[in-house]
Design a protein around this motif. Sequence first.
Motif, PDB file in Angstrom:
ATOM      1  N   GLY A 128       0.790  -1.217   0.000  1.00 36.93           N
ATOM      2  CA  GLY A 128       0.000   0.000   0.000  1.00 36.93           C
ATOM      3  C   GLY A 128       0.822   1.265   0.000  1.00 36.93           C
ATOM      4  N   ALA A 129       1.893   1.303   0.791  1.00 39.14           N
ATOM      5  CA  ALA A 129       2.717   2.506   0.865  1.00 39.14           C
ATOM      6  C   ALA A 129       3.394   2.778  -0.473  1.00 39.14           C
ATOM      7  CB  ALA A 129       3.763   2.358   1.971  1.00 39.14           C
ATOM      8  N   TYR A 131       2.269   1.907  -3.479  1.00 38.66           N
ATOM      9  CA  TYR A 131       1.256   2.374  -4.424  1.00 38.66           C
ATOM     10  C   TYR A 131       0.869   3.822  -4.139  1.00 38.66           C
ATOM     11  CZ  TYR A 131      -3.187   2.629  -6.931  1.00 38.66           C
ATOM     12  OH  TYR A 131      -4.211   3.013  -7.767  1.00 38.66           O
ATOM     13  N   LEU A 132       0.694   4.175  -2.876  1.00 38.63           N
ATOM     14  CA  LEU A 132       0.340   5.548  -2.521  1.00 38.63           C
ATOM     15  C   LEU A 132       1.445   6.522  -2.915  1.00 38.63           C
ATOM     16  CD1 LEU A 132      -1.772   7.350  -1.094  1.00 38.63           C
ATOM     17  CD2 LEU A 132      -0.546   6.934   1.045  1.00 38.63           C
ATOM     18  N   TYR A 133       2.707   6.106  -2.730  1.00 34.29           N
ATOM     19  CA  TYR A 133       3.827   6.978  -3.086  1.00 34.29           C
ATOM     20  C   TYR A 133       3.903   7.185  -4.599  1.00 34.29           C
ATOM     21  CZ  TYR A 133       8.627   8.442  -3.959  1.00 34.29           C
ATOM     22  OH  TYR A 133       9.739   9.108  -4.398  1.00 34.29           O
ATOM     23  N   GLN A 135       1.437   7.178  -6.679  1.00 32.93           N
ATOM     24  CA  GLN A 135       0.368   8.107  -7.038  1.00 32.93           C
ATOM     25  C   GLN A 135       0.780   9.548  -6.740  1.00 32.93           C
ATOM     26  OE1 GLN A 135      -2.312   7.599  -8.655  1.00 32.93           O
ATOM     27  NE2 GLN A 135      -2.796   5.426  -8.509  1.00 32.93           N
ATOM     28  N   LEU A 136       1.404   9.770  -5.575  1.00 34.45           N
ATOM     29  CA  LEU A 136       1.863  11.117  -5.228  1.00 34.45           C
ATOM     30  C   LEU A 136       2.951  11.581  -6.181  1.00 34.45           C
ATOM     31  CD1 LEU A 136       1.882  13.541  -3.285  1.00 34.45           C
ATOM     32  CD2 LEU A 136       3.498  12.288  -1.863  1.00 34.45           C
ATOM     33  N   TYR A 205       6.020   7.511   4.156  1.00 38.84           N
ATOM     34  CA  TYR A 205       5.545   6.725   5.292  1.00 38.84           C
ATOM     35  C   TYR A 205       6.049   7.316   6.609  1.00 38.84           C
ATOM     36  CZ  TYR A 205       3.873   2.543   7.643  1.00 38.84           C
ATOM     37  OH  TYR A 205       3.182   1.683   8.442  1.00 38.84           O
ATOM     38  N   LEU A 242      -0.852  -0.084   5.011  1.00 36.39           N
ATOM     39  CA  LEU A 242       0.138   0.414   4.060  1.00 36.39           C
ATOM     40  C   LEU A 242       1.467  -0.317   4.174  1.00 36.39           C
ATOM     41  CD1 LEU A 242      -0.451   4.288   4.274  1.00 36.39           C
ATOM     42  CD2 LEU A 242      -1.315   2.680   2.558  1.00 36.39           C
ATOM     43  N   ASP A 291     -10.011  -2.195  -0.295  1.00 32.53           N
ATOM     44  CA  ASP A 291      -9.046  -2.480  -1.353  1.00 32.53           C
ATOM     45  C   ASP A 291      -9.635  -3.462  -2.356  1.00 32.53           C
ATOM     46  OD1 ASP A 291      -6.893  -3.065  -2.944  1.00 32.53           O
ATOM     47  OD2 ASP A 291      -5.523  -3.541  -1.321  1.00 32.53           O
TER      48      ASP A 291
END
Length: 513
Positions: A128-129, A131-133, A135-136, A205, A242, A291
Amino acid sequence: MNWKKNGISYLIWIGYVLMTGTAIVSLGSAMCAEVGVAAWAGFLAAAIYLLLVGAVVLGLHKTSCSRLAVAERNRKFFLAAEAVLAVFLLAAGVVLRVNAMSSAEGGREYFEIAAVAEGKTIPLLVHGAEYLYLQLLHGVFLLLGNQYAAGIWLQIVLQLTASVGLYLIMHRLAGAVSALIAFGFCMCAPYMIQASMVLSPEMLYFLLLVMVVGTAVWVSGGSLHLCAFSIIGFLIAFCCYLDINGILLLVMAFGLAFSERERTSFGRKLAAAGICLLTTVSAFFIFIWADAFMSGKSSLNVVQAWFQLYQGTGFRLPFGLTEAGPEWENAILFGLLAFGIFGFWRDREKEYLAPYVLAVWVVMTVGCFGIFTEAMPGFFTLYILFVLVAATGTGQCFRGTVRLKNPSEGSNRYGSRGKKVPEELPTDKIHAEEGMYRDVGFAMEAGEKASFETDGQEAGNGGSRQEQKKIHYLENPLPLPKKHVKRVLEYSVKVSDDDDFDHPVGDGEDFDL
């Protein structure tokens, strides 16, 4: 934030001594070998250093009263100096990172994945972390273009923001000295600078963990609210979803729950910790379901993929001191850890290191079984925890003790009820009125106006503990006498010797009414 000492505290201290002593001896032997000296000299150098640290801590203990008096008289100066030093460290951190940008080349694979291209989307990842990074990072490239330097600037901003937040949290929990030490490492340590030069989800994170800890400290407040710990559990579940590092937040939450609080029973503390754990587990599966719903997969497949990601690779020793940067950086870090060995004994009732040390051991244990992922191997988290332990352990050595005397007893150490008044008390138990010593400045956090609190002990029963006694001094309601001032008349007064001020009264006069 502090905790009541018990048998477990002493066991943790023994483990802490073994861990710190082994690291200092290893560093000493390695540094001696580099300069061509026999490795056994490292043991001697470590022993001499520990003796010096013990002497310094003893000196700080003996001069605590004078230090607190100086801090009280110059409170505004010390607060201003702290602010100036914090701003200087922040500026130094920015300059050092800007100078290091020319050598930044790590994390190119994230640049390739997040780069903006026609018809290109971010692939779905189990981590998760990560994927989130992505996107950012993709959003930053949409605004600034596909530039590798833009990704590095994102890393710098994330790390600096998290470091400032960590400074504010440490200032509230452990005082100014601990906050400045932790902030100094975050700003100027070569390892931290190098970590900001690599495209990686670790900085994002790191910021999320700091935000969750700050929120937990804020919502828990001075009293124990069960609803607040439900909110904390929800945030912890999100961080655990995440990355597995989020489990460290449970150690933080339990530390907040069982920290020393006035008029809070052990049962309520246990209930708060239980609610936090139950909310974390429940919310974690809610995030798993979300998710699965958004990705179009089944919840069972998402759960299996998550657990397979952290299934581990067997026991190994994953971390080495060389990963933290140059040896002089390791020497400073573990050298400061030595202060916590002796600072532990400065307060017989409270201790300040247990949750941080337990968190270090959790990360080391998880890392030894290979549970961390390649994207976030866990060493950065371990380094931050070591910094927090070193900062807190060193800061508690600056906590002074105030020598008190009962003003109504003179030099007698026994009160009117036969209770013995201790000569030295920890200053975090003492809040002074105006004109008396207070807990302020670099020594500790500033204290509000309140009454003296002393822990009385019976004189004849072997020192059994009694309830804390508060002494309230009442203001004098009567007006004070005015000081006589001699005056000289501007004209002369002549008094005749013949003057007679007696008024003649007859024998028949009666002045009774």
